[in-house]
Design a protein around this motif. Structure first.
Motif, PDB file in Angstrom:
ATOM      1  N   ASP A 118      -7.813   3.766 -20.904  1.00  0.00           N
ATOM      2  CA  ASP A 118      -8.099   4.338 -19.585  1.00  0.00           C
ATOM      3  C   ASP A 118      -8.767   3.309 -18.686  1.00  0.00           C
ATOM      4  O   ASP A 118      -8.449   3.207 -17.507  1.00  0.00           O
TER       5      ASP A 118
ATOM      6  N   GLU B  99      -6.219   0.811 -17.567  1.00  0.00           N
ATOM      7  CA  GLU B  99      -5.343   1.417 -16.548  1.00  0.00           C
ATOM      8  C   GLU B  99      -6.067   1.519 -15.212  1.00  0.00           C
ATOM      9  O   GLU B  99      -5.500   1.250 -14.159  1.00  0.00           O
ATOM     10  N   LYS B 100      -7.338   1.928 -15.308  1.00  0.00           N
ATOM     11  CA  LYS B 100      -8.143   2.073 -14.087  1.00  0.00           C
ATOM     12  C   LYS B 100      -8.248   0.727 -13.370  1.00  0.00           C
ATOM     13  O   LYS B 100      -8.040   0.645 -12.156  1.00  0.00           O
TER      14      LYS B 100
ATOM     15  N   ASN C 138      -4.976  -0.110 -11.796  1.00  0.00           N
ATOM     16  CA  ASN C 138      -4.764   0.686 -10.584  1.00  0.00           C
ATOM     17  C   ASN C 138      -5.563   0.129  -9.412  1.00  0.00           C
ATOM     18  O   ASN C 138      -5.052   0.000  -8.299  1.00  0.00           O
TER      19      ASN C 138
ATOM     20  N   LEU D  85      -6.599   6.830  -8.649  1.00  0.00           N
ATOM     21  CA  LEU D  85      -6.674   5.471  -9.204  1.00  0.00           C
ATOM     22  C   LEU D  85      -7.831   5.277 -10.195  1.00  0.00           C
ATOM     23  O   LEU D  85      -7.635   4.673 -11.241  1.00  0.00           O
ATOM     24  N   PRO D  86      -9.044   5.795  -9.876  1.00  0.00           N
ATOM     25  CA  PRO D  86     -10.124   5.546 -10.849  1.00  0.00           C
ATOM     26  C   PRO D  86     -10.114   6.481 -12.053  1.00  0.00           C
ATOM     27  O   PRO D  86     -11.014   6.411 -12.879  1.00  0.00           O
TER      28      PRO D  86
ATOM     29  N   GLY E 277      -7.931   6.500 -14.412  1.00  0.00           N
ATOM     30  CA  GLY E 277      -7.369   5.851 -15.594  1.00  0.00           C
ATOM     31  C   GLY E 277      -6.001   6.408 -15.958  1.00  0.00           C
ATOM     32  O   GLY E 277      -5.454   6.061 -17.011  1.00  0.00           O
TER      33      GLY E 277
ATOM     34  N   ARG F  55      -0.179   4.531 -13.589  1.00  0.00           N
ATOM     35  CA  ARG F  55       0.307   4.427 -12.214  1.00  0.00           C
ATOM     36  C   ARG F  55       1.595   5.256 -12.044  1.00  0.00           C
ATOM     37  O   ARG F  55       1.791   5.931 -11.049  1.00  0.00           O
TER      38      ARG F  55
END
Lengths: 378, 226
Positions: free
Chosen positions: A3, A6-7, A10, B110-111, B113, B116
């Protein structure tokens, strides 16, 4: 962990797409940043390359040079000293040498006149370095005239111009036959400028040098290692001097970067407020700004380093030549061999990225702590 | 259930310009219903929304969400609750200029996790539902007022919040766009979401799907209907 990755991906994606929005501002910062990296990297690459070049050239130099001293000054050495040196245990070869300087008043330049020991120059001929050829506008077959010590003229036909590869040490060379050297400069037969000594076992160089000093107390010995150390010290000093001067530029850049980072526009503050309101934490906003800084830093570093690489290795460090090579009328024209040292790259990265990061971290933090309800009140 | 118990909110407390925006509110808001806060400017509607939506903490009193007291939580936890439980539609919509509609919509996700791809799939689905599928790649500043509002709604829904908070959502829209907005609110209500709005607009607070209208003045609730 996934996570978190990914964060960060992003946030990085968003940062890169937002970087395009303020092109002018970011390109301005990028240009200044890249210029700083370019200056520092050019100095480091150039002085490193020149030291390396000197070491390569000096690898073929004699291990010991013996010079006679009179009243604390270098004097001509009698040829008989060569026989005494041959008798010292550990000495492999002894070569008396003839060299000196010639001041060319027309060009206000000094040439190094040398009688080569590894090739014979026919009487009436001369082999010249690239610097002399350029200064005199001379090529093979041309005739050059020089005044001897007694005022008479000497004429030489250029037999060869030394190859470009040796130019760092050979730019100002002027190679002639022994008889003409003695006649032109007034050196008696049996007298030499100095004597080159090669040693059988490289580990015994210091021992042999001590034996020479004991046997010939009116001489001094110069070791190749000492010359190398001197070159290193000289170019380190010049590099240090340039870097100290450039420290001012780095500081000015850090202030500029800090100022840019703290001068957030109303729109940027509103955006940060919006991000906070829709669920971004302070650390996420800081991460975004850090990614933004990292993208600018990395791009500037790569651009600056690449330009410095081209400047030093393809354009012979044209901007810093006079400072880093030292003063001369006959500058050698040489293109140093391309060489990149990982430690040097890391050092440069630290000295450019670190001040930028330090200068921007506080303004970034101050921007990131905007209250999330600010957006509702705007 | 969202419960407010003796909530008060001061700005610049202890300074000469101290101002009490909320002066003691006790309120229970049922989930799954549409509630409208109305009242004149400066009555405290927006401040009350910020307290309920975890954008700010009350100076005194408690705010409870689903039985949990959220008024004293540290910022990090408040942010997490805000991100997961609330979606916001701001008065000026506040879309980020220079980035695409799609990037604007995924912003709150976006935050979290989430991948996308997952976020963009969800954003495309929301944009299709709000008849904006063809605008996904457009820059936010190229949109009309109605389109910008629908993008703001899509953004508010990206994290599938329980509660949608809208501050004067139709202040810049004409009657037909207001009707269209009300249709979206009706759909959200039908999905079981709680909608909490502030509005001066009679078209909003008199709308059929609105379950409750709370009137405010000088930081206090003065009446509620029904």
């Amino acid at each position: 962990m996934t996570d978190w990755v990914e964060k960060q991906r992003n946030i990085l994606d968003f940062t890169l797409s937002s970087l395009r929005r303020r092109k002018g501002r970011h390109l301005g910062m990028l240009a200044v940043y890249a210029a700083i990296v370019f200056l520092l990297a050019s100095v480091m690459l150039f002085s490193h390359a020149i030291k390396r070049e000197a070491a390569i050239v000096l690898a073929d130099a004699p291990e010991i040079v013996v010079q006679r001293m009179v009243a604390g000054r270098h004097d001509l050495i009698p040829g008989a000293y060569a026989d005494r040196l041959t008798g010292i245990r550990g000495v492999a070869a002894v070569t008396p040498r003839l060299w000196g300087y010639y001041y060319d008043a027309a060009l206000a330049a000094n040439y190094t006149i040398l009688v080569p020991t590894d090739q014979a120059v026919p009487a009436g001929s001369v082999v010249i370095g690239g610097g002399v050829a350029r200064a005199r506008g001379a090529g093979v077959g041309d005739t050059l005239s020089f005044r001897g010590y007694g005022g008479e003229q000497f004429f030489f036909t250029v037999a060869e111009v030394l190859p470009h590869a040796s130019e760092l040490v050979a730019a100002d060379l002027f190679l002639i036959a022994e008889t003409e050297y003695r006649a032109m400069l007034g050196i008696d037969d049996g007298a030499y400028t100095d004597i080159a000594v090669s040693v059988r076992n490289p580990r015994e160089v210091v021992t042999v040098a001590n034996k020479i000093i004991a046997a010939l107390p009116d001489t001094r010995v110069i070791l190749r290692e000492e010359i190398l150390r001197t070159y290193d010290a000289l170019f380190d000093w010049r590099e240090g001097l340039m870097l100290v001067l450039l420290t001012g530029a780095v500081l000015a850049f850090a202030i500029f970067a800090g100022d840019k980072a703290s001068g957030l526009s109303a729109e940027e503050r509103r955006e940060i407020g919006l991000l906070k309101a829709v669920g971004w934490e302070t650390t996420d906003v800081i991460a975004m700004k850090v990614w933004e800084g990292a993208a600018v830093s990395l791009a500037a570093f790569l651009a600056g380093y690449l330009l410095a690489y081209l400047h030093v290795f393809h354009f012979s460090g044209a901007l810093f030549e006079p400072v880093l090579k030292g003063w001369a009328v006959l500058y050698p024209e040489f293109r140093p061999a391309a060489f990149v040292d990982v430690f040097q790259v890391l050092t440069l990265f630290f000295f450019t990225v670190f001040p930028y990061t330090v200068a921007t971290i506080v303004p970034i933090w101050r921007a990131a702590i905007i209250d999330p309800d600010a957006i509702m009140r705007s | 259930m969202i419960v407010l118990d003796g909530v008060r909110k001061a700005f610049n407390q202890g300074k000469p310009n101290e101002f009490w925006a909320i002066r003691g509110i006790d309120l229970e808001i049922e989930l799954g219903r549409v509630t409208v806060l109305q009242g004149p400017s400066g009555s405290g509607k927006t401040t009350l929304l910020t307290l309920i939506g975890c954008l700010a903490r009350p100076t005194a009193g408690r705010v409870r969400l689903g039985g949990r007291d959220i008024s004293g939580l540290p910022e990090r936890f408040l942010t997490e609750i805000r991100r997961n439980s609330f979606g916001f539609v701001f008065q000026q919509f506040h879309l980020i200029k220079g980035v695409s509609v799609l990037d604007n919509v995924v912003l709150p996700g976006l935050p979290t996790g989430r991948r996308r791809r997952e976020l963009t799939d969800r954003a495309h689905a929301l944009l299709s539902r709000l008849t904006l599928a063809d605008k996904a790649a457009s820059n936010a500043e190229w949109l009309s007022g109605g389109e910008a509002q629908r993008v703001a709604i899509a953004r508010a829904l990206i994290n599938e919040p329980e509660v949608v908070i809208a501050d004067e959502p139709t202040a810049n829209l004409d009657s037909s766009l207001t009707e269209a907005f009300l249709a979206i609110v009706a759909a959200l209500k039908a999905e079981g979401r709680t909608v909490l709005m502030t509005s001066h607009d009679p078209l909003i607070y008199r709308a059929e799907m609105v379950d409750r209208v709370l009137s405010m003045r000088d930081g206090r609730l003065v009446s509620q209907a029904p």
